[in-house]
Design a protein around this motif. Structure first.
Motif, PDB file in Angstrom:
ATOM      1  N   ALA A   1       0.811  -1.219   0.000  1.00  0.00           N
ATOM      2  CA  ALA A   1       0.000   0.000   0.000  1.00  0.00           C
ATOM      3  C   ALA A   1       0.848   1.275   0.000  1.00  0.00           C
ATOM      4  O   ALA A   1       0.393   2.325  -0.450  1.00  0.00           O
ATOM      5  CB  ALA A   1      -0.939   0.001   1.209  1.00  0.00           C
ATOM      6  N   THR A   2       2.077   1.188   0.499  1.00  0.00           N
ATOM      7  CA  THR A   2       2.926   2.386   0.579  1.00  0.00           C
ATOM      8  C   THR A   2       4.061   2.378  -0.443  1.00  0.00           C
ATOM      9  O   THR A   2       4.899   3.288  -0.440  1.00  0.00           O
ATOM     10  CB  THR A   2       3.532   2.517   1.984  1.00  0.00           C
ATOM     11  N   GLY A   3       4.085   1.348  -1.304  1.00  0.00           N
ATOM     12  CA  GLY A   3       5.154   1.261  -2.299  1.00  0.00           C
ATOM     13  C   GLY A   3       6.466   0.761  -1.735  1.00  0.00           C
ATOM     14  O   GLY A   3       7.519   0.908  -2.365  1.00  0.00           O
ATOM     15  N   GLY A   4       6.418   0.137  -0.555  1.00  0.00           N
ATOM     16  CA  GLY A   4       7.631  -0.399   0.063  1.00  0.00           C
ATOM     17  C   GLY A   4       7.832  -1.864  -0.259  1.00  0.00           C
ATOM     18  O   GLY A   4       7.082  -2.464  -1.039  1.00  0.00           O
ATOM     19  N   VAL A   5       8.843  -2.454   0.327  1.00  0.00           N
ATOM     20  CA  VAL A   5       9.125  -3.875   0.122  1.00  0.00           C
ATOM     21  C   VAL A   5       8.792  -4.642   1.392  1.00  0.00           C
ATOM     22  O   VAL A   5       8.870  -4.105   2.501  1.00  0.00           O
ATOM     23  CB  VAL A   5      10.598  -4.117  -0.273  1.00  0.00           C
TER      24      VAL A   5
END
Length: 564
Positions: free
Chosen positions: A192-196
């Motif tokens: 959802a936050t574009g993280g890994v």
């Protein structure tokens, strides 16, 4: 108020790691990045991974990363669940986002005592609020070992923060996460936050995952271990029985594969026929309608609960164990590192041993009550009373006074070494009246090793009829090596059919008698003797005797032949 989620605790660790490492040695942004390391300090962080507590693994991973941190990057540390067992607002920004200060960060993390809940959603919001005041690129590294236990949907909260346009990115590390629902939730936060999202099972893999997360914050391409699309909303869909266990009322559900659910048909108020056993917590499965008794086994703890399953209706078994976690990271006085080759015992207030472990770091699940924990290593022992309250997660600190004594034996100064047929005994020092001190321990190896409390000892070695002694001082936390020189040799005696061979000292006393040293009832005889002069006396079936003098030199073998 800053709110942090328990898994956030570990996430914060990851965040720390992300900011620490620059994969290419060059900054993606001239002004640097701001990172908040969110550390999970919920009670489950006293759980074990590969023989050490999760909180210890987290500390170890952070220590490894701090030495590589880019000092141009600012770093903060947020912790939740470290002050209260059941408070969803127990979130603290222990180190504000500021110039990199490794000593301050390490001190904050080392002082954490996990005990509380897992407020993931609020911890993400608190981290975003703390990062909002800066124009730098903002990252959160969230390390979690379980599911949100305070708010309904941390994934939705993460998506809202991303849409707010504050440049919020959360890289998430799941630490030893076995619950599929928890893992799905953590993966969703990263998506959802574009993280890994990265998995970690122990301190080594946590350090590796943290390193990758740091690289991701620096703009490097890091492959996420989360599937591109979320799994089914409910991984337990289609199951008519779900089991959840809690240490105490109002606490997080336990996520642990060590929980077993034994299902028995109900026979009055007793357990009847065994039906099935389910493993892990939480769990979900199918079972036929009926009345049951469920025996919940969790390491040293057992509890029984009634269960009624009705046709067409899902049954939820949410049990309160009225218990707590107890671990101990034992230390050696004067030494470094954890103790090993130990025995841990827990006794109740009546002195009955209720639990025993052999790992360097034990983990006990104990019913609320008063106990005594005893740590034993070799001949050293230490004990400490403690109390468990329902929902507690505690670490009972024990320091043991123990040093390693290593004994080798030689026939003569400089060798050769004695390799077999030896007895090595350790005694307390001789008593004032001249009697031997009490025997403490005994071994039989060419290199005999003893774990002993610090102090003075007498080492006594016997090989055949040879004797040797040495005094030594053992210090806690350090090895002590002692070589006992027997000043002895070996004699091989051959006779022509004697029924008995006696060995005497050659010198006679004032009564014209020789001291008897040894006896053997075979025609041939090999024996170790201290250096000196001796006489061998062979006795035959007809009563006749023959004798022969001989001398023993240290480190040498002597052959003596006696004929009638």
């Amino acid at each position: 108020m800053i709110k942090v989620f328990r898994r956030s605790f570990v996430a914060g660790l990851l965040s720390l790691g992300l900011a620490l490492l620059s994969p290419h040695g060059a900054r993606a942004q001239a002004q640097g990045t701001d990172t908040i390391l969110v550390l999970d300090a919920s009670g489950s962080m006293w759980g074990l991974v590969d023989g050490q507590s999760k909180i210890s693994a987290a500390r170890q991973a952070v220590d490894a990363i701090l030495s590589k941190w880019n000092p141009a990057d600012r770093l903060g540390v947020m912790v939740y669940g470290h002050r209260s067992k059941g408070d969803c607002k127990d979130i603290e920004l222990m180190v504000p986002v500021s110039k990199f200060d490794p000593a301050r960060i390490k001190a904050a993390i080392d002082g954490i005592n996990p005990k509380g809940k897992t407020p993931i959603s609020d911890s993400l919001r608190a981290a975003a609020e703390a990062l909002h005041s800066t124009e730098n690129k903002a990252n959160v590294i969230l390390v979690s070992d379980g599911i949100e236990t305070c708010a309904p949907d941390p994934c939705a909260a993460a998506a809202e923060l991303k849409k707010a346009g504050i440049g919020f990115t959360a890289h998430v590390i799941g630490l030893d996460v076995a619950d599929p629902a928890a893992k799905s939730q953590l993966q969703c936060i990263a998506r959802a936050t574009g993280g890994v999202y990265l998995d970690a099972g122990n301190a080594a893999s946590l350090t590796g995952a943290l390193t990758k997360a740091v690289a991701a914050t620096q703009g490097a391409k890091v492959a996420s271990e989360a599937p591109p699309k979320p799994a089914a909303a409910d991984p337990y869909l289609g199951k008519n029985l779900r089991g959840v266990a809690r240490l105490a009322e109002g606490l997080d559900p336990i996520s642990d594969e060590d929980v077993n659910w034994g299902i028995y048909k109900r026979a009055g108020d007793e357990k009847g026929e065994h039906v099935n056993t389910f493993y892990g917590a939480p769990f979900a499965d199918n079972i036929a309608p009926g009345d049951y008794i469920v025996e919940v086994s969790y390491r040293q703890l057992k509890r029984e609960f009634p269960l009624k399953v009705e046709k067409g209706k899902p049954a939820v078994l949410d049990v309160i164990l009225d218990a707590g976690y107890v671990t101990s990271e034992g230390a050696v006085a004067g030494g470094a590192g954890k103790v090993d080759d130990v025995v841990w015992q827990v006794a109740d207030k009546g002195g009955k041993v209720v639990a025993q472990e052999y790992d360097a770091v034990p983990r006990f699940v104990l019913a609320a009550g008063s106990y005594t924990l005893t740590l034993t290593k070799g001949q050293s022992k230490t004990s400490k009373p403690f109390t468990v309250a329902a929902g507690d997660s505690s670490n009972v600190q024990l320091t043991i006074d123990v040093g390693k004594l290593i004994v080798t034996t030689t026939y003569a100064e400089g060798g050769p070494k004695v390799e077999k047929d030896l007895v090595v005994a350790v005694h307390q020092p001789a008593k004032p009246d001249g009697d031997d001190g009490d025997k403490v321990a005994q071994e039989y190896d060419p290199e005999s090793k003893f774990d002993l409390p610090g102090g003075s000892y007498e080492v006594k070695v016997t090989v055949g009829e040879a004797r040797g002694t040495a005094s030594t001082e053992v210090k806690s936390g350090a090895p002590t090596r002692v070589t006992v020189n027997l000043n002895a040799g070996v004699v091989g005696i051959k006779t022509d059919g004697a029924q008995q061979v006696d060995i005497y000292s050659a010198e006679r006393d004032l009564n014209d008698e020789r001291k008897h040293v040894a006896v053997n009832y075979d025609a041939t005889y090999n024996v170790a003797l201290n250096a000196g002069d001796y006489v061998a006396v062979a006795t035959y079936a007809d009563g006749q005797k023959a004798e022969k003098p001989f001398s023993i030199a240290a480190g040498k073998r002597q052959t003596v032949e006696i004929k009638q």
